[in-house]
Write an enzyme that holds these catalytic residues in place. Structure first.
Site, mmCIF file in Angstrom:
data_model
loop_
_atom_site.group_PDB
_atom_site.id
_atom_site.type_symbol
_atom_site.label_atom_id
_atom_site.label_comp_id
_atom_site.label_asym_id
_atom_site.label_seq_id
_atom_site.Cartn_x
_atom_site.Cartn_y
_atom_site.Cartn_z
ATOM 1 N N LYS A 91 -22.624 -56.530 -8.409
ATOM 2 C CA LYS A 91 -22.837 -55.864 -8.856
ATOM 3 C C LYS A 91 -22.646 -57.161 -10.889
ATOM 4 O O LYS A 91 -23.372 -56.563 -12.111
ATOM 5 C CB LYS A 91 -21.635 -54.969 -9.313
ATOM 6 C CG LYS A 91 -22.189 -53.993 -7.747
ATOM 7 C CD LYS A 91 -21.215 -52.461 -8.446
ATOM 8 C CE LYS A 91 -21.749 -51.918 -6.759
ATOM 9 N NZ LYS A 91 -21.399 -50.390 -7.557
ATOM 10 N N LYS A 128 -29.532 -19.327 -6.615
ATOM 11 C CA LYS A 128 -29.200 -20.038 -4.760
ATOM 12 C C LYS A 128 -29.861 -20.800 -3.678
ATOM 13 O O LYS A 128 -30.504 -18.908 -3.119
ATOM 14 C CB LYS A 128 -28.101 -19.259 -4.769
ATOM 15 C CG LYS A 128 -27.140 -19.183 -2.951
ATOM 16 C CD LYS A 128 -26.179 -17.831 -3.450
ATOM 17 C CE LYS A 128 -25.042 -19.022 -1.933
ATOM 18 N NZ LYS A 128 -24.930 -17.247 -1.419
ATOM 19 N N PRO A 154 -27.954 -43.702 -10.452
ATOM 20 C CA PRO A 154 -27.211 -44.783 -11.605
ATOM 21 C C PRO A 154 -26.513 -45.516 -10.606
ATOM 22 O O PRO A 154 -25.761 -44.737 -10.852
ATOM 23 C CB PRO A 154 -27.342 -44.265 -12.621
ATOM 24 C CG PRO A 154 -27.755 -43.102 -12.841
ATOM 25 C CD PRO A 154 -27.729 -43.154 -11.424
ATOM 26 N N LYS A 188 -19.348 -57.664 -3.401
ATOM 27 C CA LYS A 188 -19.422 -56.942 -4.483
ATOM 28 C C LYS A 188 -19.637 -56.548 -5.676
ATOM 29 O O LYS A 188 -20.200 -56.725 -7.006
ATOM 30 C CB LYS A 188 -19.319 -55.071 -3.877
ATOM 31 C CG LYS A 188 -18.957 -53.589 -4.220
ATOM 32 C CD LYS A 188 -18.178 -53.006 -3.301
ATOM 33 C CE LYS A 188 -18.812 -52.587 -2.114
ATOM 34 N NZ LYS A 188 -18.265 -51.193 -1.884
ATOM 35 N N ASP A 227 -23.538 -41.662 -4.368
ATOM 36 C CA ASP A 227 -24.590 -42.781 -4.340
ATOM 37 C C ASP A 227 -25.750 -42.506 -4.361
ATOM 38 O O ASP A 227 -26.491 -42.190 -4.416
ATOM 39 C CB ASP A 227 -24.654 -43.478 -3.572
ATOM 40 C CG ASP A 227 -23.128 -45.186 -3.673
ATOM 41 O OD1 ASP A 227 -22.960 -44.957 -5.199
ATOM 42 O OD2 ASP A 227 -23.164 -44.866 -2.555
ATOM 43 N N PHE A 287 -13.747 -51.298 -8.507
ATOM 44 C CA PHE A 287 -13.392 -50.737 -7.170
ATOM 45 C C PHE A 287 -14.168 -51.146 -6.308
ATOM 46 O O PHE A 287 -15.073 -50.633 -6.239
ATOM 47 C CB PHE A 287 -12.720 -49.914 -7.359
ATOM 48 C CG PHE A 287 -11.145 -49.528 -8.148
ATOM 49 C CD1 PHE A 287 -11.309 -50.026 -9.427
ATOM 50 C CD2 PHE A 287 -10.466 -49.845 -7.851
ATOM 51 C CE1 PHE A 287 -9.720 -50.343 -9.788
ATOM 52 C CE2 PHE A 287 -8.470 -49.736 -8.242
ATOM 53 C CZ PHE A 287 -8.822 -50.284 -9.657
ATOM 54 N N ASN A 318 -17.488 -35.533 -3.316
ATOM 55 C CA ASN A 318 -16.474 -36.436 -2.010
ATOM 56 C C ASN A 318 -14.257 -35.989 -2.637
ATOM 57 O O ASN A 318 -14.205 -35.181 -4.074
ATOM 58 C CB ASN A 318 -16.428 -37.758 -1.789
ATOM 59 C CG ASN A 318 -15.635 -38.608 -3.737
ATOM 60 O OD1 ASN A 318 -15.061 -38.221 -4.416
ATOM 61 N ND2 ASN A 318 -17.565 -38.963 -4.939
HETATM 62 N N1 CTP Z 1 -20.480 -47.075 -9.124
HETATM 63 C C1 CTP Z 1 -20.677 -46.911 -9.575
HETATM 64 N N2 CTP Z 1 -21.432 -46.054 -9.665
HETATM 65 C C2 CTP Z 1 -21.876 -45.923 -8.744
HETATM 66 C C3 CTP Z 1 -21.388 -46.127 -7.455
HETATM 67 C C4 CTP Z 1 -20.215 -46.977 -7.386
HETATM 68 O O1 CTP Z 1 -20.207 -47.880 -11.008
HETATM 69 N N3 CTP Z 1 -23.492 -45.586 -8.541
HETATM 70 C C5 CTP Z 1 -18.325 -48.449 -9.293
HETATM 71 C C6 CTP Z 1 -17.405 -47.689 -8.598
HETATM 72 O O2 CTP Z 1 -16.782 -46.623 -9.646
HETATM 73 C C7 CTP Z 1 -16.696 -49.025 -7.851
HETATM 74 C C8 CTP Z 1 -17.809 -49.539 -7.282
HETATM 75 O O3 CTP Z 1 -18.848 -49.098 -8.548
HETATM 76 O O4 CTP Z 1 -16.166 -49.704 -9.166
HETATM 77 C C9 CTP Z 1 -17.665 -49.185 -6.002
HETATM 78 O O5 CTP Z 1 -18.812 -49.793 -5.379
HETATM 79 P P1 CTP Z 1 -19.516 -48.578 -4.489
HETATM 80 O O6 CTP Z 1 -20.624 -49.916 -4.016
HETATM 81 O O7 CTP Z 1 -20.322 -47.947 -4.956
HETATM 82 O O8 CTP Z 1 -18.667 -49.152 -3.325
HETATM 83 P P2 CTP Z 1 -19.095 -47.790 -2.432
HETATM 84 O O9 CTP Z 1 -18.971 -46.820 -2.760
HETATM 85 O O10 CTP Z 1 -17.268 -48.233 -1.469
HETATM 86 O O11 CTP Z 1 -20.313 -49.090 -1.501
HETATM 87 P P3 CTP Z 1 -20.947 -49.117 -0.147
HETATM 88 O O12 CTP Z 1 -20.304 -47.650 0.123
HETATM 89 O O13 CTP Z 1 -21.783 -49.036 -0.478
HETATM 90 O O14 CTP Z 1 -19.744 -49.280 0.509
#
Ligand code: CTP
Length: 408
Positions: free
Chosen positions: A342, A289, A306, A338, A279, A324, A210
């Site tokens: 978490k 490749k 994870p 959230k 995610d 965040f 990303n």
């Molecule tokens: N985070 C993490 N490990 C992951 C995913 C996220 O530690 N596998 C942490 C990020 O660093 C951030 C927070 O979780 O602090 C964000 O949560 P997340 O639910 O992943 O946010 P989004 O990606 O915005 O989720 P969504 O797409 O469901 O809104």
């Protein structure tokens, strides 16, 4: 009383159009109660006259290394010793180069070499000069020597171009000085931070990732280190220099990030998850490749990564956990949901959308915890990072609900 009251600040002004902003900065410093002595280079005096700074600081301005009168009043070594903080604003590309190479051929560079107090520089120059590898190397050299680099900011430049190289605004520099001289809010604390994107390999040459730049996480790491914390920064792949005093661990995938976090979490008092962790990852990583075939489309099988933040929050004992959340809508509801799902202590929500929340523009952060919400900004990410560290320190020093015998 301001954190700057009675503090002794030596302001170095070098040649650049931003020198006029240094006059406003001087005014803000004296208004905050600081004692200010100004040292101007010859080129700076072509932009603003010493009399302006004399009127604003209430002190004679220092301009020459070899001026017997000035040396008799307060010599360069005494000035270097007098200062609690030396800040060069604006710092031209030439000044940065001379500092990086330890020159001492004028009053300002001599003082910078002779002082044992913290040294900060606020670069101001044309964006091409700022991006030049020579400047980048000089800045890196200063940074690794413990010099604090403040900015630069991005935006319209006096030369008509747009980009990175503007001096930070005087009010922002005032906040920086407060932080550099203020109480070390996180002294004795160990802060573990994740930052940047992750890369999830598809085959030896391709990956899913990303656009995360890591800027917020790196700014928080810098701010936490300035606040006296021991800082470990686990970073995904980003092109950023490591802030002074920060231990950096480079990783690529989410699972590698989790392993690095697990290695350091037991020693951490505070965990701040700013990383944009993927995610999902490809279920299988091809050894060679992947070749295109004749088919029109292809389906990629993904496996769940994870959740690093949730896993840290589930530990016992565990550090104070900050997450965040980037949200496009229903920010408060989504952020609080959230936080609960978490198990984090604090969630920092930023609103994102087309043109909002990315890059160098100013943004806001809304902090949600058990007690409600508070908004930081709008401000640049460095200022938001400083305010966030202040907010975390405040929450850690306040008695917890349990200590106050309150029921949730
Ligand atoms: N985070 C993490 N490990 C992951 C995913 C996220 O530690 N596998 C942490 C990020 O660093 C951030 C927070 O979780 O602090 C964000 O949560 P997340 O639910 O992943 O946010 P989004 O990606 O915005 O989720 P969504 O797409 O469901 O809104």
């Amino acid at each position: 009383m301001s954190g700057l009251a009675e503090r002794r600040i030596l302001l170095g002004v070098t040649g650049g159009i931003a020198a006029y902003k240094a006059a406003e900065f001087t005014r803000l410093l004296t208004k905050a109660g600081a004692q200010v002595r100004v040292v101007m280079t010859r080129a700076a005096q072509d932009f603003v006259g010493p009399l302006t700074f004399q009127a604003l600081s209430g002190e004679k301005v220092h301009t020459d290394l070899l001026d017997p009168d000035a040396e008799a009043a307060m010599g360069h070594i005494e000035l270097a010793r007098w200062a609690d903080l030396v800040i060069v604003a604006p710092a031209s590309a030439d000044c940065i180069a001379r500092l990086a190479h330890g020159h001492a051929d004028d009053l300002l560079t001599t003082i910078c070499l002779a002082t044992e107090s913290p040294l900060a520089v606020a670069p101001a120059m044309n964006q091409v000069m700022w991006a030049h590898p020579a400047t980048a190397e000089n800045v890196e050299r200063l940074r690794t020597r413990g010099v604090t680099i403040l900015g630069p900011a991005s935006g319209d430049q006096a030369c008509g171009e747009t980009g990175s190289g503007r001096m930070r605004e005087p009010a922002e520099l005032l906040g920086d000085c407060t932080e550099l001289l203020g109480p070390r809010l996180l002294a004795g604390q160990h802060v573990l931070i994740t930052a940047g994107p992750t890369r999830e390999a598809l085959d030896p040459v391709r990956y899913l990732s990303n656009h995360s730049s890591g800027r917020m996480g790196f700014a928080i790491a810098a701010s936490a280190a300035r606040a006296g914390a021991r800082v470990t920064l686990v970073s995904g792949p980003v092109e950023r220099s490591t802030p002074a005093g920060v231990e950096r661990i480079d990783v690529d995938s989410a699972r590698a990030m989790q392993t690095a976090v697990e290695t350091h979490i037991d020693a951490a008092d505070i965990f701040i998850a700013t990383a944009a962790v993927a995610d999902y990852r490809p279920s299988e990583v091809a050894e060679r490749k992947i070749k295109k075939g004749d088919e029109d489309g292809r389906t990629l099988a993904l496996a769940r990564n994870p959740d690093i933040l949730a896993a840290v929050c589930a530990r016992s004992p565990r550090p104070y956990c900050v997450g965040f959340a980037a949200e496009t809508d229903a920010v408060a509801e989504n952020a609080q949901a959230k936080r609960r799902s978490k198990g984090a202590d604090l969630i920092c929500a930023n609103t994102v959308g087309a043109g909002i929340g990315f890059g160098d523009v100013e943004s806001t952060l809304e902090l949600f915890d058990d007690h409600g919400s508070v908004r930081l900004g709008p401000a640049d990410k460095e200022t938001l990072a400083r305010e966030l560290i202040g907010a975390i320190a405040e929450r850690l020093s306040a008695p917890s609900r349990e200590q106050r015998n309150e029921t949730p």
